[in-house]
Design an enzyme around this catalytic site. Structure first.
Site, PDB file in Angstrom:
ATOM      1  CG  ASN A 207      12.840   7.464  13.081  1.00 18.64           C
ATOM      2  OD1 ASN A 207      11.783   7.151  13.586  1.00 18.64           O
ATOM      3  ND2 ASN A 207      13.464   6.692  12.185  1.00 18.64           N
ATOM      4  CG  ASP A 276      16.913   7.519   4.936  1.00 15.87           C
ATOM      5  OD1 ASP A 276      16.225   6.538   4.586  1.00 15.87           O
ATOM      6  OD2 ASP A 276      16.473   8.689   4.984  1.00 15.87           O
ATOM      7  CE  LYS A 286      29.231   4.614  28.393  1.00 15.75           C
ATOM      8  NZ  LYS A 286      29.329   5.068  29.768  1.00 15.75           N
ATOM      9  CG  PHE A 321       3.294   5.566   5.146  1.00 16.73           C
ATOM     10  CD1 PHE A 321       2.736   4.361   4.765  1.00 16.73           C
ATOM     11  CD2 PHE A 321       2.566   6.430   5.956  1.00 16.73           C
ATOM     12  CE1 PHE A 321       1.453   4.011   5.189  1.00 16.73           C
ATOM     13  CE2 PHE A 321       1.282   6.095   6.386  1.00 16.73           C
ATOM     14  CZ  PHE A 321       0.728   4.892   5.999  1.00 16.73           C
ATOM     15  CE  LYS A 335      10.681  10.590   0.406  1.00 14.32           C
ATOM     16  NZ  LYS A 335      10.369  10.946   1.765  1.00 14.32           N
ATOM     17  CE  LYS A 339      11.776   5.736  -1.162  1.00 13.66           C
ATOM     18  NZ  LYS A 339      12.241   5.333   0.154  1.00 13.66           N
TER      19      LYS A 339
HETATM   20  N1  CTP Z   1      11.967   3.204   3.348  1.00 14.52           N
HETATM   21  C1  CTP Z   1      12.550   1.967   3.245  1.00 14.52           C
HETATM   22  N2  CTP Z   1      13.889   1.816   3.472  1.00 14.52           N
HETATM   23  C2  CTP Z   1      14.656   2.867   3.781  1.00 14.52           C
HETATM   24  C3  CTP Z   1      14.076   4.162   3.889  1.00 14.52           C
HETATM   25  C4  CTP Z   1      12.722   4.290   3.673  1.00 14.52           C
HETATM   26  O1  CTP Z   1      11.851   0.995   2.945  1.00 14.52           O
HETATM   27  N3  CTP Z   1      15.941   2.690   3.988  1.00 14.52           N
HETATM   28  C5  CTP Z   1      10.537   3.347   3.072  1.00 14.52           C
HETATM   29  C6  CTP Z   1       9.696   3.832   4.236  1.00 14.52           C
HETATM   30  O2  CTP Z   1       9.183   2.747   4.986  1.00 14.52           O
HETATM   31  C7  CTP Z   1       8.583   4.593   3.535  1.00 14.52           C
HETATM   32  C8  CTP Z   1       9.257   5.155   2.294  1.00 14.52           C
HETATM   33  O3  CTP Z   1      10.409   4.337   2.078  1.00 14.52           O
HETATM   34  O4  CTP Z   1       7.539   3.739   3.105  1.00 14.52           O
HETATM   35  C9  CTP Z   1       9.694   6.589   2.374  1.00 14.52           C
HETATM   36  O5  CTP Z   1      10.395   6.810   3.565  1.00 14.52           O
HETATM   37  P1  CTP Z   1      10.869   8.282   3.970  1.00 14.52           P
HETATM   38  O6  CTP Z   1      11.635   8.186   5.252  1.00 14.52           O
HETATM   39  O7  CTP Z   1       9.714   9.238   3.890  1.00 14.52           O
HETATM   40  O8  CTP Z   1      11.803   8.666   2.767  1.00 14.52           O
HETATM   41  P2  CTP Z   1      13.258   8.290   2.407  1.00 14.52           P
HETATM   42  O9  CTP Z   1      13.222   7.349   1.257  1.00 14.52           O
HETATM   43  O10 CTP Z   1      14.000   7.844   3.611  1.00 14.52           O
HETATM   44  O11 CTP Z   1      13.814   9.674   1.855  1.00 14.52           O
HETATM   45  P3  CTP Z   1      14.123  11.045   2.666  1.00 14.52           P
HETATM   46  O12 CTP Z   1      14.627  10.633   4.035  1.00 14.52           O
HETATM   47  O13 CTP Z   1      15.167  11.689   1.832  1.00 14.52           O
HETATM   48  O14 CTP Z   1      12.841  11.818   2.727  1.00 14.52           O
END
Ligand code: CTP
Length: 409
Positions: A207, A276, A286, A321, A335, A339
């Site tokens: 990302n 995610d 490859k 975050f 969240k 969480k």
């Molecule tokens: N996070 C994590 N592990 C993951 C995904 C996210 O620890 N696999 C943590 C990130 O570091 C952040 C928080 O969860 O502190 C939220 O991350 P974000 O990307 O905003 O949300 P997601 O939980 O991934 O949900 P979505 O992509 O549906 O918004």
């Protein structure tokens, strides 16, 4: 550094030429830099160089009393917000460690009540000599700060420890010395940057995170006195001074690194943009293109933040975050709740001056107890400092509650 009066002491070693860069950096940050040179220093670099860079007079002689109504070394000592000796030679370190006051710089050192930073620079064997090390220890015990030299090629031809800390890093060290130690004795873990999920040896999913916000948080926590571990995904920025960096690539590696040390932390801040999903299959070779399209099967990555909050032996204050593009507050609150974090920082990444890679940020902080704090748009280091001030306040409250419940602990 803005509007601070810095007395820059320059002593006689070849690294004295780097004092010019230090003086320039400090002046650009808005400090009033008053230079005091030893006799030896004037053999390596001229007072005119420092005067031209700082636009202020340079002092070299204790008997050069320009104004009969004042005593120069006392005046300089009293005016300083911080005294930095860069470079500090073995000779000057020895004289300071023994309380000598036979020149302007050593005399003002005894007279000042401002914090003092020594940045030693010398030959590797001189730096390792037990007498030099003992003298540095004496300085530390007197409350002085030592900006340790780095390792590398030295002007004398040797390679080893003895290179003056880089001027940018000395400035950062001085910023740390001037910052109130609200996280003194605390251990803080910050995760930062993106993760990369391999498809094959030359391709990955990732990302847009650049790690800037996470690195600013690590830098601000170090300035506030914390021992900081930065678990970082692949980024292209320089690690902050004083911080231990653990480099990882994938979400799985980040999970191992974070959960492995989370139990020893007072606070864990998950600023990383963790992927995610990851490809269900990682090809060792490859992938070659075929005739038609291709479907990539993805499987879910573990949620590190959720796992951390839900683990039974978890005692750190946990900050998450939320990077959102729409219905930001709704998703942030969701969240925080789902969480189980103590605090959640909402970042609207589509907002101008607030997204991935921007120099500035504007965030809203939500707490598990229902409180909300808005942090105004400003450079990311400023936002990071405000977030950490909130963490420090909550850690203090938590400690006070614990003490009240168990006064004998
Ligand atoms: N996070 C994590 N592990 C993951 C995904 C996210 O620890 N696999 C943590 C990130 O570091 C952040 C928080 O969860 O502190 C939220 O991350 P974000 O990307 O905003 O949300 P997601 O939980 O991934 O949900 P979505 O992509 O549906 O918004």
């Amino acid at each position: 550094m803005k509007d601070k009066t810095i007395v820059l002491g320059v002593t006689g070693g070849i690294a004295a030429y780097k004092a010019a860069l230090l003086a320039s950096l400090l002046t650009k940050r808005g400090a009033r830099v008053i230079t005091v040179m030893t006799k030896g220093a004037t053999r390596f670099i001229t007072p005119l160089t420092l005067q031209s860079l700082t636009h202020l007079p340079v002092y070299t002689d204790i008997f050069d009393e320009r104004d009969p109504s004042r005593i120069t070394h006392i005046d300089l000592a009293d005016s300083a917000d911080l005294v930095v000796i860069a470079p500090a030679t073995a000779d000057f370190i020895a004289r300071a460690a023994h309380g000598m006051a036979d020149d302007l710089l050593s005399a003002l050192l005894l007279a000042t009540t401002a914090p003092v930073v020594f940045a030693p620079a010398m030959n590797v064997h001189m730096y390792g000599h037990p007498i030099v090390l003992r003298n540095l220890q004496t300085l530390r015990e007197a409350g002085y700060h030592v900006a340790e030299p780095g390792e590398g090629p030295l002007a004398c031809g040797y390679t080893g420890k003895g290179r003056l800390m880089e001027p940018e890093d000395i400035v950062e060290f001085m910023e740390m010395v001037l910052t109130p130690k609200r996280l003194h004795g605390m251990r803080v873990l910050v995760s930062a940057g993106p993760t990369r999920e391999r498809i094959d040896p030359v391709r990955y999913l990732s990302n847009d995170s650049t790690g800037t916000m996470g690195y600013a948080l690590a830098q601000a926590a170090w300035r506030m006195g914390a021992t900081v571990t930065l678990v970082s995904g692949p980024v292209g920025i320089k690690p902050p001074v004083g911080v231990e960096v653990v480099s990882v690539e994938s979400a799985g590696e980040m999970r191992t690194a974070v959960l492995g040390v989370a139990n020893d932390q007072d606070a864990v801040i998950m600023a990383a943009a963790v992927a995610d999903y990851r490809p269900a299959l990682v090809s060792e070779r490859k992938l070659k293109k075929g005739e038609g399209g291709r479907t990539l099967e993805l499987i879910k990555n573990p949620d590190i933040l959720a796992e951390l909050c839900q683990s039974s032996n978890q005692r750190a204050y946990v900050v998450g975050f939320a990077a959102e593009t729409h219905d930001a507050e709704f998703y942030a609150q969701k969240k925080l709740r789902e969480k189980g974090a103590d605090m959640l920082v909402l970042n609207n990444v589509l907002e101008p001056g607030a997204g991935f890679g921007a120099g500035t940020n504007r965030v809203t902080v939500f707490f598990a107890d229902g409180d909300t704090v808005a942090v105004q748009r400003q450079p990311k280091l400023g936002v990071a400092s405000e977030i950490l001030a909130l963490v420090a306040e909550r850690l203090l409250r938590r400690r006070e509650r614990k003490d009240a419940l168990d006064p004998d602990a």
